[in-house]
Motif scaffolding. Structure first.
Motif, short mmCIF file in Angstrom:
data_model
loop_
_atom_site.label_atom_id
_atom_site.label_comp_id
_atom_site.label_asym_id
_atom_site.label_seq_id
_atom_site.Cartn_x
_atom_site.Cartn_y
_atom_site.Cartn_z
N LYS A 209 35.48 11.50 -61.08
CA LYS A 209 34.93 10.46 -61.03
C LYS A 209 36.18 9.81 -61.20
CE LYS A 209 31.08 11.33 -64.10
NZ LYS A 209 30.69 12.47 -62.68
N THR A 210 35.73 8.40 -60.55
CA THR A 210 36.50 7.18 -60.83
C THR A 210 36.01 6.01 -60.02
OG1 THR A 210 38.22 6.90 -59.17
CG2 THR A 210 36.64 7.72 -57.82
N ASP A 211 36.59 4.98 -60.11
CA ASP A 211 35.78 3.78 -60.04
C ASP A 211 36.18 2.94 -58.46
OD1 ASP A 211 34.56 3.00 -62.49
OD2 ASP A 211 36.51 2.02 -64.20
N TRP A 229 43.40 -0.16 -54.99
CA TRP A 229 44.30 0.74 -55.75
C TRP A 229 44.86 -0.44 -56.20
CZ3 TRP A 229 43.73 5.75 -54.98
CH2 TRP A 229 43.57 6.26 -53.75
N GLY A 230 45.48 -1.14 -56.33
CA GLY A 230 46.28 -1.88 -57.51
C GLY A 230 45.60 -2.24 -58.12
N GLN A 231 44.51 -2.65 -58.47
CA GLN A 231 43.45 -2.23 -60.06
C GLN A 231 43.12 -1.19 -60.36
OE1 GLN A 231 39.62 -4.25 -59.25
NE2 GLN A 231 39.01 -4.58 -61.08
N GLN A 234 45.92 -0.19 -62.38
CA GLN A 234 46.16 -0.89 -63.51
C GLN A 234 44.80 -0.29 -65.32
OE1 GLN A 234 45.20 -4.73 -62.73
NE2 GLN A 234 47.82 -5.64 -62.45
N GLN A 235 43.77 -0.61 -64.95
CA GLN A 235 42.65 0.39 -65.18
C GLN A 235 42.74 0.98 -65.70
OE1 GLN A 235 39.12 -2.28 -63.10
NE2 GLN A 235 38.71 -0.30 -63.64
#
Ligand code: ZN
Length: 321
Positions: A209-211, A229-231, A234-235
């Protein structure tokens, strides 16, 4: 217009965009322009678009390209400045055979064209104008789709026989992950954005699972960009965090090995991911390097590239002496 004789052009030829600038004798940017890199056609179509980009920059600077002292080009692939050719540029359309890029541009622009390797010129720009200014010997590591490197020793670029600096293909694990270059265990197989995306897709196919890909779609992108990748980090996205941790560990081992060999004073971290993650990530890479440093009482400085998106084009303009 009275200083036309002191002006130089710089073109950074990337896989997705062509960045062009006009600089004065103090390397101040007087005009800039950006064009998308053609995704089909061939080298002559790319050359045509490069000419458009530098004409746009020249127009912004109020100068004709024929009045420039010359134009430098930072290019991927096998660059031969004395022959004026570029070959083997795998990220560019149908560009494997050597193509006479310098002549093609010169003809369109009416001035002399000099060629250099994209990563080597970007390293030289950081060394002369950016984060590397305080040092005599530096290693530039460009962490993006791939992992490129450039070396300056005692103030001079070290090109070897033309192909030096390929830190992305130093081996961090014998028999390890398959690299986009086809070999196994290279640093780039763990840290390159291309390889990380391929790994993320495989993990998702296996049920992870990944966003990451939701973020990609919501931004209308077809690739996992540095900002995606940065966002995700952060999540606290678990898969993104795991893959970046793995990349940082590999960067630590690969860069430390280069430092053991060269004992340079500073490592400059650039590229899309390197610049996006900034100094905190450089500190993490430094921490991961430490156990692999033979001379661990005197680690090199780790600095983030200071010239941003224009570093490649500035370095290209430095090719015109
Ligand atoms: Zn490789």
């Amino acid at each position: 217009m009275s200083h036309n004789g002191d002006l130089r052009g710089g073109i950074d030829l990337g896989g997705t965009k062509i960045e062009a600038i006009i600089v004065d004798a103090e390397n101040q940017v007087l005009g800039q322009s950006r064009e998308p890199t053609p995704t089909d056609g061939g080298p002559s179509d790319v050359a045509k678009q490069m000419a458009e980009a530098i004409k746009g920059a020249a127009k912004a600077a109020g100068v004709e390209t024929s009045n420039l002292d010359g134009i430098g080009v930072g290019s991927p692939g096998d660059v031969d400045d004395s022959a004026g050719t570029v070959g083997n540029a795998r990220n560019l359309p149908d560009w494997l055979e050597p193509f006479e890029l310098a002549a093609a541009l010169s003809e369109r622009l009416g001035t002399k064209v000099h060629l250099g390797n994209d990563v080597q010129v970007a390293t030289r720009a950081e060394f002369q104008l950016g984060a590397g200014k305080p040092y005599d010997s530096v290693l530039g590591v460009f962490w993006g789709t791939g992992v490129g490197g450039g070396i300056i020793l005692n103030g001079e670029p070290w090109r070897g026989r033309g192909a030096a600096g390929e830190i992305g293909h130093t081996v961090v694990k014998l028999g390890g992950a398959r690299c986009p270059c086809g070999r196994r265990g290279c640093l780039e197989a763990y840290a390159g954005r291309g390889a990380m995306e391929a790994r993320a897709r495989r993990e998702v196919d296996k049920g992870a699972k990944t966003d990451l890909f939701k973020l990609m779609k919501s931004r209308g992108r077809s690739r996992l960009t540095s900002s995606i990748w940065g966002q995700a980090l952060q999540q606290d996205d678990a898969l993104a965090t795991e893959l970046i941790d793995r990349a940082v560990e590999a960067l630590g081992a690969g860069i430390a090995s280069a430092v053991n060999l060269l004992d340079i004073e500073a490592v400059i971290i650039g590229g899309g991911l390197g610049v996006r993650f900034g100094q905190p990530m450089a500190e993490r890479i430094s921490t991961q390097m430490h156990p692999h440093l033979f001379n661990d009482s005197r680690p090199p400085a780790l600095r983030v590239a200071g010239l941003g998106d224009l570093g490649g084009a500035l370095g290209a303009a430095l090719l015109v002496s």
